[in-house]
Write a protein that holds these residues in place. Structure first.
Motif, PDB file in Angstrom:
ATOM      1  N   LYS A   1      -1.871  -2.559  -3.892  1.00  0.00           N
ATOM      2  CA  LYS A   1      -2.201  -3.942  -3.508  1.00  0.00           C
ATOM      3  C   LYS A   1      -2.240  -4.849  -4.743  1.00  0.00           C
ATOM      4  O   LYS A   1      -3.117  -5.692  -4.879  1.00  0.00           O
TER       5      LYS A   1
ATOM      6  N   ILE B   1      -3.930  -7.719 -10.967  1.00  0.00           N
ATOM      7  CA  ILE B   1      -5.112  -6.961 -10.533  1.00  0.00           C
ATOM      8  C   ILE B   1      -4.692  -6.063  -9.375  1.00  0.00           C
ATOM      9  O   ILE B   1      -3.804  -6.419  -8.592  1.00  0.00           O
TER      10      ILE B   1
ATOM     11  N   VAL C   1      -5.863  -2.136  -6.966  1.00  0.00           N
ATOM     12  CA  VAL C   1      -6.853  -1.140  -6.568  1.00  0.00           C
ATOM     13  C   VAL C   1      -6.379   0.234  -7.039  1.00  0.00           C
ATOM     14  O   VAL C   1      -5.267   0.657  -6.729  1.00  0.00           O
TER      15      VAL C   1
ATOM     16  N   LEU D   1       0.849  -1.181   0.000  1.00  0.00           N
ATOM     17  CA  LEU D   1       0.000   0.000   0.000  1.00  0.00           C
ATOM     18  C   LEU D   1       0.888   1.235   0.000  1.00  0.00           C
ATOM     19  O   LEU D   1       1.993   1.202   0.557  1.00  0.00           O
TER      20      LEU D   1
ATOM     21  N   VAL E   1     -12.913  -6.300   0.612  1.00  0.00           N
ATOM     22  CA  VAL E   1     -12.287  -7.234  -0.329  1.00  0.00           C
ATOM     23  C   VAL E   1     -10.982  -7.730   0.303  1.00  0.00           C
ATOM     24  O   VAL E   1     -10.049  -6.956   0.508  1.00  0.00           O
ATOM     25  N   ASP E   2     -10.953  -9.008   0.644  1.00  0.00           N
ATOM     26  CA  ASP E   2      -9.772  -9.569   1.318  1.00  0.00           C
ATOM     27  C   ASP E   2      -8.756 -10.140   0.330  1.00  0.00           C
ATOM     28  O   ASP E   2      -7.562 -10.097   0.581  1.00  0.00           O
ATOM     29  N   TRP E   3      -9.235 -10.715  -0.747  1.00  0.00           N
ATOM     30  CA  TRP E   3      -8.316 -11.384  -1.669  1.00  0.00           C
ATOM     31  C   TRP E   3      -8.873 -11.284  -3.089  1.00  0.00           C
ATOM     32  O   TRP E   3     -10.070 -11.483  -3.315  1.00  0.00           O
ATOM     33  N   MET E   4      -8.013 -10.971  -4.019  1.00  0.00           N
ATOM     34  CA  MET E   4      -8.403 -11.021  -5.438  1.00  0.00           C
ATOM     35  C   MET E   4      -7.179 -11.444  -6.241  1.00  0.00           C
ATOM     36  O   MET E   4      -6.060 -11.019  -5.960  1.00  0.00           O
TER      37      MET E   4
ATOM     38  N   GLU F   1      -9.904   5.086  -2.432  1.00  0.00           N
ATOM     39  CA  GLU F   1     -10.060   4.013  -3.416  1.00  0.00           C
ATOM     40  C   GLU F   1     -11.036   4.465  -4.503  1.00  0.00           C
ATOM     41  O   GLU F   1     -12.132   4.928  -4.203  1.00  0.00           O
TER      42      GLU F   1
ATOM     43  N   ILE G   1     -17.365   0.092  -0.435  1.00  0.00           N
ATOM     44  CA  ILE G   1     -16.346  -0.909  -0.789  1.00  0.00           C
ATOM     45  C   ILE G   1     -15.023  -0.535  -0.137  1.00  0.00           C
ATOM     46  O   ILE G   1     -14.576   0.612  -0.245  1.00  0.00           O
ATOM     47  N   PHE G   2     -14.420  -1.503   0.521  1.00  0.00           N
ATOM     48  CA  PHE G   2     -13.104  -1.316   1.144  1.00  0.00           C
ATOM     49  C   PHE G   2     -12.179  -2.372   0.550  1.00  0.00           C
ATOM     50  O   PHE G   2     -12.202  -3.529   0.952  1.00  0.00           O
ATOM     51  N   ALA G   3     -11.389  -1.966  -0.428  1.00  0.00           N
ATOM     52  CA  ALA G   3     -10.573  -2.936  -1.174  1.00  0.00           C
ATOM     53  C   ALA G   3      -9.137  -3.023  -0.670  1.00  0.00           C
ATOM     54  O   ALA G   3      -8.408  -3.928  -1.063  1.00  0.00           O
ATOM     55  N   THR G   4      -8.723  -2.075   0.177  1.00  0.00           N
ATOM     56  CA  THR G   4      -7.336  -2.120   0.647  1.00  0.00           C
ATOM     57  C   THR G   4      -7.235  -2.391   2.142  1.00  0.00           C
ATOM     58  O   THR G   4      -6.290  -3.014   2.596  1.00  0.00           O
ATOM     59  N   ARG G   5      -8.197  -1.891   2.927  1.00  0.00           N
ATOM     60  CA  ARG G   5      -8.159  -2.137   4.372  1.00  0.00           C
ATOM     61  C   ARG G   5      -9.570  -1.998   4.936  1.00  0.00           C
ATOM     62  O   ARG G   5     -10.398  -1.269   4.369  1.00  0.00           O
TER      63      ARG G   5
ATOM     64  N   LEU H   1     -12.524 -13.394  -6.512  1.00  0.00           N
ATOM     65  CA  LEU H   1     -12.656 -12.257  -5.597  1.00  0.00           C
ATOM     66  C   LEU H   1     -13.282 -12.792  -4.314  1.00  0.00           C
ATOM     67  O   LEU H   1     -14.313 -13.472  -4.371  1.00  0.00           O
TER      68      LEU H   1
END
Lengths: 117, 148
Positions: free
Chosen positions: A95, A108, A110, A52, B91-94, A59, B44-48, B136
């Protein structure tokens, strides 16, 4: 007879594969998904692999790239991801996860924008 | 006769529609509380993860065969989370997973083997292709109403 035919088929497949590699046969696809309002393209987007940014960010969405054949390399898909991020108005792509297969590579991440100028 | 043909065509179309989608997903509640399905926008929280709220369940979506990109998969992840009553997703894993798949195609050859007769041989030719699944995975999350 069967053995001869199998050998011939294997040779044809191998030759086709070799021709593809030597001629630079490859292609790619990119995708994005906006979480909210779209932004205009930016000058450059930084890429953070498995990390990060160490500054405050918001985001904006997800960006994704897939390279096939001769384009299935880690540097190539990271470049695709950075270019797609720039087109989508991201200051950075965070990420980022890169997964390499035998014939394709997927990345992929963010799309983020800096909160502070 | 016509009705029979229409029936078979409908069955084939139904099977095709049911079995050929490249998207699969699941949602598993992790709390005993049953909440109504939510609709509309979702955070949506894709990083933390956010500092507030609580988990309602685990959601995952997986796509292949041309339906393996975020544009197709993310709406399904949202739908699954909203099915658990969530107003947010973490989002924990993609990422992607690859697998080599070998299929066999039978080739039949005919050759003359006597006066006015032909013999046949069948050969199963293996073809190995690489398939990619994009996955995802996240958590259906409930933010307090007053949270932004």
């Amino acid at each position: 007879m069967t053995r001869v035919r199998r050998a011939a088929q294997a040779a044809v497949i191998a030759a086709a594969g070799l021709t593809g590699v030597l001629s630079g046969c490859g292609y790619h696809e990119v995708h994005h998904l906006d979480f909210g309002a779209a932004r205009a393209a930016r000058g450059e987007a930084e890429v953070f692999v498995d990390a990060l940014p160490d500054r405050r960010f918001a985001e904006l969405g997800l960006v994704e790239a897939m390279g096939y054949g001769s384009e299935a390399t880690r540097p190539h898909v990271l470049r695709l991801l950075r270019d797609e991020g720039r087109r989508q108005g991201c200051d950075g792509v965070a990420k980022v996860r890169v997964t390499e297969g035998q014939t394709m590579t997927h990345a992929i991440g963010v799309c983020v924008s800096w909160v502070d100028p | 006769m016509k009705r029979w043909i229409v029936g078979v065509a409908a069955a084939v179309a139904g099977l095709g529609g049911a079995g050929c989608s490249g998207v699969s997903s699941y949602a598993v509640p992790t709390t005993a509380e049953a909440r109504p399905v939510t609709r509309g926008p979702i955070a949506i929280f894709a990083t933390r993860p956010p500092g507030v709220g609580r988990e309602l369940g685990v959601v995952e979506v997986r796509g292949d065969r041309g339906e393996n990109n975020v544009e197709v998969l993310f709406p399904e992840l949202v739908r699954r989370a909203q099915g658990l009553g969530a107003n947010a997703i973490i989002v924990d894993w993609m990422g992607a997973r690859f697998q080599l798949v070998t299929t066999y195609v039978t080739q039949t050859s005919l050759f003359p083997c006597g006066p006015r007769s032909f013999c046949g041989t069948q050969v199963a030719v293996p073809t190995t292709t690489e398939e990619v699944h994009v996955v995802l995975r996240g958590r259906a999350w409930l933010l307090p109403e007053e949270a932004p």
